[in-house]
Write a protein that holds these residues in place. Structure first.
Motif, short mmCIF file in Angstrom:
data_model
loop_
_atom_site.label_atom_id
_atom_site.label_comp_id
_atom_site.label_asym_id
_atom_site.label_seq_id
_atom_site.Cartn_x
_atom_site.Cartn_y
_atom_site.Cartn_z
N LEU A 1 41.55 92.78 83.76
CA LEU A 1 41.14 92.70 85.17
C LEU A 1 39.70 92.19 85.30
O LEU A 1 39.39 91.41 86.20
N ARG A 2 38.83 92.62 84.41
CA ARG A 2 37.44 92.14 84.45
C ARG A 2 37.38 90.64 84.19
O ARG A 2 36.59 89.94 84.81
N GLN A 3 38.21 90.17 83.29
CA GLN A 3 38.24 88.74 83.00
C GLN A 3 38.76 87.95 84.21
O GLN A 3 38.25 86.90 84.55
N ALA A 4 39.78 88.49 84.87
CA ALA A 4 40.37 87.82 86.03
C ALA A 4 39.46 87.88 87.25
O ALA A 4 39.49 86.98 88.10
N ARG A 5 38.66 88.91 87.36
CA ARG A 5 37.79 89.12 88.53
C ARG A 5 36.39 89.49 88.06
O ARG A 5 35.94 90.62 88.22
N PRO A 6 35.68 88.52 87.47
CA PRO A 6 34.40 88.82 86.83
C PRO A 6 33.30 89.32 87.76
O PRO A 6 32.35 89.95 87.30
N LYS A 7 33.41 89.09 89.06
CA LYS A 7 32.37 89.52 89.99
C LYS A 7 32.62 90.90 90.58
O LYS A 7 31.80 91.41 91.33
N VAL A 8 33.76 91.51 90.22
CA VAL A 8 34.14 92.80 90.79
C VAL A 8 34.05 93.86 89.68
O VAL A 8 34.71 93.74 88.65
N PRO A 9 33.28 94.93 89.88
CA PRO A 9 33.25 96.01 88.89
C PRO A 9 34.63 96.66 88.78
O PRO A 9 35.28 96.93 89.79
N VAL A 10 35.08 96.86 87.54
CA VAL A 10 36.37 97.52 87.28
C VAL A 10 36.09 98.73 86.41
O VAL A 10 35.49 98.61 85.33
N GLY A 11 36.51 99.90 86.88
CA GLY A 11 36.27 101.13 86.14
C GLY A 11 37.56 101.86 85.84
O GLY A 11 38.60 101.61 86.46
N LEU A 12 37.49 102.76 84.91
CA LEU A 12 38.64 103.52 84.46
C LEU A 12 38.33 105.01 84.59
O LEU A 12 37.30 105.47 84.12
N VAL A 13 39.22 105.74 85.25
CA VAL A 13 39.04 107.19 85.39
C VAL A 13 39.16 107.82 84.01
O VAL A 13 40.06 107.50 83.24
N ALA A 14 38.24 108.70 83.70
CA ALA A 14 38.26 109.37 82.39
C ALA A 14 37.96 110.85 82.59
O ALA A 14 37.34 111.25 83.58
N TYR A 15 38.38 111.64 81.64
CA TYR A 15 38.14 113.08 81.67
C TYR A 15 37.31 113.46 80.47
O TYR A 15 37.45 112.89 79.39
N ALA A 16 36.44 114.43 80.64
CA ALA A 16 35.60 114.91 79.55
C ALA A 16 36.45 115.63 78.51
O ALA A 16 37.54 116.13 78.80
N GLY A 17 35.96 115.65 77.30
CA GLY A 17 36.68 116.26 76.18
C GLY A 17 37.09 117.69 76.40
O GLY A 17 38.11 118.14 75.87
N ASP A 18 36.33 118.43 77.20
CA ASP A 18 36.67 119.84 77.42
C ASP A 18 37.91 120.01 78.29
O ASP A 18 38.39 121.11 78.48
N GLN A 19 38.48 118.92 78.81
CA GLN A 19 39.68 118.96 79.64
C GLN A 19 40.95 118.65 78.85
O GLN A 19 42.05 118.63 79.42
N THR A 20 40.82 118.41 77.56
CA THR A 20 41.95 117.99 76.72
C THR A 20 43.12 118.97 76.80
O THR A 20 44.27 118.55 76.97
N GLU A 21 42.86 120.24 76.68
CA GLU A 21 43.94 121.23 76.69
C GLU A 21 44.72 121.19 78.01
O GLU A 21 45.95 121.21 78.02
N GLN A 22 44.00 121.12 79.13
CA GLN A 22 44.67 121.08 80.43
C GLN A 22 45.48 119.79 80.60
O GLN A 22 46.58 119.81 81.16
N LEU A 23 44.95 118.68 80.12
CA LEU A 23 45.67 117.42 80.22
C LEU A 23 46.94 117.43 79.36
O LEU A 23 47.99 116.97 79.80
N HIS A 24 46.85 117.97 78.17
CA HIS A 24 48.04 118.07 77.30
C HIS A 24 49.10 118.94 77.96
O HIS A 24 50.29 118.64 77.89
N ALA A 25 48.68 120.00 78.62
CA ALA A 25 49.64 120.88 79.31
C ALA A 25 50.36 120.14 80.44
O ALA A 25 51.55 120.35 80.68
N LEU A 26 49.67 119.26 81.12
CA LEU A 26 50.27 118.50 82.22
C LEU A 26 51.27 117.46 81.75
O LEU A 26 52.27 117.19 82.39
N PHE A 27 50.97 116.81 80.60
CA PHE A 27 51.75 115.65 80.20
C PHE A 27 52.64 115.89 78.98
O PHE A 27 53.23 114.95 78.47
N SER A 28 52.77 117.11 78.54
CA SER A 28 53.64 117.33 77.38
C SER A 28 54.88 118.12 77.76
O SER A 28 55.08 118.55 78.85
#
Length: 102
Positions: free
Chosen positions: A75-102
């Protein structure tokens, strides 16, 4: 300059392959919420159709956690003038995320 138009792309199983694109408009800004069954469908849609038209107006793109760094790079390559970001979670949220998606 204040942010006036931004887009959030997300993946949600069960959505139509053509996506579900909605605009939320206030007196000062427009937010486009664009959902697709997978990140790959969303990425494909960003190059044509309703979503591409919305992205032509957007000043910022945020991607949900279903997207990879490779998707961000494309997306950054296709739209170089537009900031593209990715939602991320801190490492301390790993257990909760695994519970949601496993």
């Amino acid at each position: 300059m204040a942010l006036k138009h931004w887009t959030f792309l997300y993946a949600a199983p069960g959505l139509p392959k053509s996506g579900d694109v909605r605009e939320v408009t206030t007196s000062t800004s427009t937010t486009v919420l664009a959902g697709y069954p997978t990140a790959e469908y969303a990425l494909g849609a960003s190059f044509g159709g309703e979503l591409a038209a919305a992205l032509d107006r957007t000043e910022l793109i945020e991607l949900c956690g279903a997207f990879s760094h490779e998707h961000v790079a494309k997306l950054r390559q296709a739209r170089p003038k537009v900031p593209v970001g990715l939602v991320a979670y801190a490492g301390d949220q790993t257990e909760q995320l695994h519970a949601l998606f496993s």
